[in-house]
Design a protein around this motif. Structure first.
Motif, PDB file in Angstrom:
ATOM      1  N   ARG A  41       0.855  -1.189   0.000  1.00  0.00           N
ATOM      2  CA  ARG A  41       0.000   0.000   0.000  1.00  0.00           C
ATOM      3  C   ARG A  41       0.886   1.231   0.000  1.00  0.00           C
ATOM      4  NH1 ARG A  41      -4.747  -2.004  -0.049  1.00  0.00           N
ATOM      5  NH2 ARG A  41      -4.961  -4.090   0.854  1.00  0.00           N
ATOM      6  N   VAL A  42       0.699   2.059  -1.001  1.00  0.00           N
ATOM      7  CA  VAL A  42       1.553   3.227  -1.169  1.00  0.00           C
ATOM      8  C   VAL A  42       0.697   4.480  -1.196  1.00  0.00           C
ATOM      9  CG1 VAL A  42       3.563   4.013  -2.459  1.00  0.00           C
ATOM     10  CG2 VAL A  42       2.666   1.731  -2.878  1.00  0.00           C
ATOM     11  N   PHE A  43       1.117   5.508  -0.483  1.00  0.00           N
ATOM     12  CA  PHE A  43       0.405   6.782  -0.555  1.00  0.00           C
ATOM     13  C   PHE A  43       0.720   7.462  -1.869  1.00  0.00           C
ATOM     14  CE2 PHE A  43       0.390   5.992   3.966  1.00  0.00           C
ATOM     15  CZ  PHE A  43      -0.925   6.299   4.275  1.00  0.00           C
ATOM     16  N   GLU A  77      -0.474  -4.925  -6.186  1.00  0.00           N
ATOM     17  CA  GLU A  77      -0.535  -6.379  -5.951  1.00  0.00           C
ATOM     18  C   GLU A  77       0.689  -7.023  -6.584  1.00  0.00           C
ATOM     19  OE1 GLU A  77      -4.319  -7.097  -7.711  1.00  0.00           O
ATOM     20  OE2 GLU A  77      -5.407  -6.593  -5.883  1.00  0.00           O
ATOM     21  N   ALA A  78       1.740  -7.124  -5.799  1.00  0.00           N
ATOM     22  CA  ALA A  78       3.030  -7.553  -6.347  1.00  0.00           C
ATOM     23  C   ALA A  78       3.099  -9.070  -6.522  1.00  0.00           C
ATOM     24  CB  ALA A  78       4.170  -7.076  -5.456  1.00  0.00           C
ATOM     25  N   VAL A  79       2.453  -9.812  -5.618  1.00  0.00           N
ATOM     26  CA  VAL A  79       2.406 -11.271  -5.729  1.00  0.00           C
ATOM     27  C   VAL A  79       0.947 -11.694  -5.641  1.00  0.00           C
ATOM     28  CG1 VAL A  79       2.982 -13.443  -4.554  1.00  0.00           C
ATOM     29  CG2 VAL A  79       4.730 -11.684  -4.808  1.00  0.00           C
ATOM     30  N   GLY A  99       9.926  -5.931 -12.235  1.00  0.00           N
ATOM     31  CA  GLY A  99       8.654  -5.616 -11.586  1.00  0.00           C
ATOM     32  C   GLY A  99       7.674  -6.777 -11.545  1.00  0.00           C
ATOM     33  N   SER A 100       8.128  -7.981 -11.887  1.00  0.00           N
ATOM     34  CA  SER A 100       7.200  -9.113 -11.924  1.00  0.00           C
ATOM     35  C   SER A 100       6.910  -9.687 -10.534  1.00  0.00           C
ATOM     36  CB  SER A 100       7.735 -10.202 -12.858  1.00  0.00           C
ATOM     37  OG  SER A 100       9.055 -10.551 -12.512  1.00  0.00           O
ATOM     38  N   GLY A 101       7.726  -9.292  -9.534  1.00  0.00           N
ATOM     39  CA  GLY A 101       7.433  -9.731  -8.162  1.00  0.00           C
ATOM     40  C   GLY A 101       8.467 -10.675  -7.559  1.00  0.00           C
ATOM     41  N   LYS A 102       9.615 -10.838  -8.221  1.00  0.00           N
ATOM     42  CA  LYS A 102      10.634 -11.792  -7.764  1.00  0.00           C
ATOM     43  C   LYS A 102      11.184 -11.419  -6.387  1.00  0.00           C
ATOM     44  CE  LYS A 102      13.218 -10.945 -11.376  1.00  0.00           C
ATOM     45  NZ  LYS A 102      12.392  -9.892 -11.998  1.00  0.00           N
TER      46      LYS A 102
END
Ligand code: ATP
Ligand code: MG
Length: 284
Positions: A41-43, A77-79, A99-102
């Protein structure tokens, strides 16, 4: 005690011996990842009022995939629903575009970020700590060797006993008495790896973000990975170098937009991933 590591370094495929033991018998599961979701969650972030403006074009729809924006907070939603089982003695590569979530997946497995949904089970001690999380840039390398060693579960005496070996392995010489934030990224990565090498973790995680140093150091790192696998540890290696992955890892996970799209023998997964990247490139 099980201690996952998250460290940055790169192994050059040139110095590596080909994988000869791909049929090595694997042990019991060391790690179970069950339907894992990680949402940051990012502001801030761009708000798009519903029903206004022009509909987003294909590119912006693609770029905003996995992102939703509510009340000034953007959820990334990274993963998204990853499941797999890793076994003792297994070395597993992780590939995927930027940026794929590794890295997020590795951090979650190391216990550095809690799952938003789903679970991560690690054999042994469930309280996990990566060396990276505890090292302090304002302190000298010497102090950080102690801090990192303690975080790995060594006693103060054990760290003192291994201190010379750690410095020697890192090859950074007298810089060990300078604050870590004066180190080049390569020097920092070498010291982190050397500290990690002082204990035998059950799960070793290597996230290549930096290209570090010379052939001799890469050879030492490769030997270290082999030693950990021989002691039935599990090794995860994130790399954009498919040659490195194929020569170190028998199995590879391909992650795309937070999802596991393929899990299988490294040669097959790397070939499929290579074809995908090539197709994307030619589309521009
Ligand atoms: N601390 C964070 N806060 C918010 N979003 C993040 C954070 N870390 C990563 N992300 C986002 O999560 C997604 C996955 O990032 P991650 O770092 O896991 O990718 P990666 O596969 O490791 O990429 P790379 O190959 O570039 O290292 C990206 O959309 C990224 O912007
Ligand atoms: Mg990364």
């Amino acid at each position: 005690m099980s201690i996952p590591e998250e460290i940055d370094f790169e192994v050059d495929a040139d110095e590596l011996t080909p994988l000869v033991d791909r049929d090595r018998e694997l042990g019991a599961p060391s790690l179970v990842v069950d339907d894992l979701y990680i949402t940051y969650r990012v502001f801030g972030g761009k708000r798009v009022a519903p029903g206004t403006g022009t509909p987003p074009n294909l590119l912006s729809r693609f770029l905003s995939r996995g992102r939703t924006h509510v009340g000034g907070i953007t959820a990334v939603e990274a993963v998204r629903g990853i499941s797999f089982i890793a076994r003792h003695g297994e070395s597993i590569g992780i590939v995927g575009v930027n940026g794929s979530g590794k890295s997020t997946l590795l951090r979650a497995v190391a216990g550095l970020i809690p799952p938003t949904k789903g679970s991560v089970y690690v054999s042994g001690d469930p309280s996990l700590l990566g060396v990276n999380a505890v090292l302090m840039g304002s302190l000298t390398g010497e102090r950080n060797v102690m801090i990192g060693g303690l975080a790995l579960g060594l006693t103060q005496d054990e760290v003192e006993e291994r201190f010379d070996d750690i410095v020697e392995f890192s090859g950074i010489g007298d810089a060990i008495y300078l604050p870590m934030n004066t180190y080049s990224s390569g020097m920092g990565a070498r010291l982190r790896f050397a500290i990690s090498a002082a204990a035998v973790p059950d799960v070793l995680m290597i996230d290549e973000a930096l290209a570090t140093g010379d052939a001799a150091f890469r050879k030492k790192s490769k030997d270290r990975i082999d030693a950990i696998r021989d002691q039935a540890g599990t090794v995860f290696l994130v790399s954009h170098s498919l040659a490195t992955i194929e020569s170190i890892c028998s199995r590879t996970l391909w992650i795309h937009q937070g999802k596991l799209v393929m899990d299988g023998p490294s040669d097959e997964v790397c070939a499929a991933y290579k074809a995908f990247v090539k197709a994307q490139d030619s589309r521009g």
